[in-house]
Design a protein around this motif. Sequence first.
Motif, short mmCIF file in Angstrom:
data_model
loop_
_atom_site.label_atom_id
_atom_site.label_comp_id
_atom_site.label_asym_id
_atom_site.label_seq_id
_atom_site.Cartn_x
_atom_site.Cartn_y
_atom_site.Cartn_z
N SER A 105 0.81 -1.22 0.00
CA SER A 105 0.00 0.00 0.00
C SER A 105 0.85 1.27 0.00
CB SER A 105 -0.96 -0.01 1.18
OG SER A 105 -0.23 -0.06 2.38
N ALA A 106 2.18 1.13 -0.07
CA ALA A 106 3.05 2.31 -0.17
C ALA A 106 2.83 3.00 -1.52
CB ALA A 106 4.51 1.88 -0.03
N THR A 107 3.25 4.27 -1.59
CA THR A 107 3.11 5.01 -2.84
C THR A 107 4.47 5.60 -3.23
OG1 THR A 107 2.42 6.91 -1.54
CG2 THR A 107 0.67 5.60 -2.56
N GLY A 109 7.43 7.31 -5.07
CA GLY A 109 7.49 8.35 -6.09
C GLY A 109 8.69 8.15 -7.00
N GLY A 115 8.52 -0.29 -1.85
CA GLY A 115 7.27 -0.79 -2.38
C GLY A 115 7.41 -2.25 -2.77
N ARG A 119 3.37 -5.00 -7.35
CA ARG A 119 2.37 -3.94 -7.38
C ARG A 119 2.90 -2.70 -8.14
NH1 ARG A 119 -0.38 -0.24 -7.84
NH2 ARG A 119 -1.70 0.89 -6.38
N HIS A 120 4.18 -2.39 -7.98
CA HIS A 120 4.67 -1.07 -8.43
C HIS A 120 5.53 -1.08 -9.69
CE1 HIS A 120 3.78 -0.30 -4.02
NE2 HIS A 120 3.05 0.60 -4.64
#
Length: 187
Positions: A105-107, A109, A115, A119-120
């Motif tokens: 659920s990290a975002t 940048g 992350g 997912r990322h």
Amino acid sequence: DAVEISLKDIDQLARTSFPLCMRHMLEKLRENHHLKHGGRMQFGLFLKGAGLKLEDALAFWRAEFSQKVGSERFDKEYAYSIRHNYGKEGKRTDYTPYSCQKIISATPGVGDHHGCPYRHFGEENLRAALNKMGVSGHPLEEIMDKVKNRHYQLACTLTFEAAHGVSCDTGINHPNQYFSESQNMLK
Ligand code: SF4
């Protein structure tokens, strides 16, 4: 538990037993001699959970960061937060390593490497990273299928199975669980 890992074994352990998220951060740290805050937290706490002692952690981060910012700046600006993660500064909280759920659920940048890669990462990068772990063919397509359906931890579980040649009935829900299950198998 009382498991300890030593500084000189980190690269070897990464190849055999780190989940993809942590392999990726080690690679970026070695490449750039730097990780931003989110990466230092996620990776630093993972290493602590894996059994890296504070003195070794300081030596590990200093060896990389000093190549980029110099050891003086490392000692002034970065050593504190490492000691902090080990509960030696500030409120002296003994911080626990992040779970998959928290990492997913990290975002991250631009320029961040923390992350969860499932997912990322974009599809192409993820395929290349999995290839590098020796995962290809049918298992790889199964993993990519889980990713498309947003089942990131299942994708990681399938990666564990492909990389170790066994089934992992419990499923992966924590990077340190991935690590310890891998280490137990290799004993
Ligand atoms: Fe790391 Fe968990 Fe993502 Fe696997 S599922 S790469 S252990 S965050």
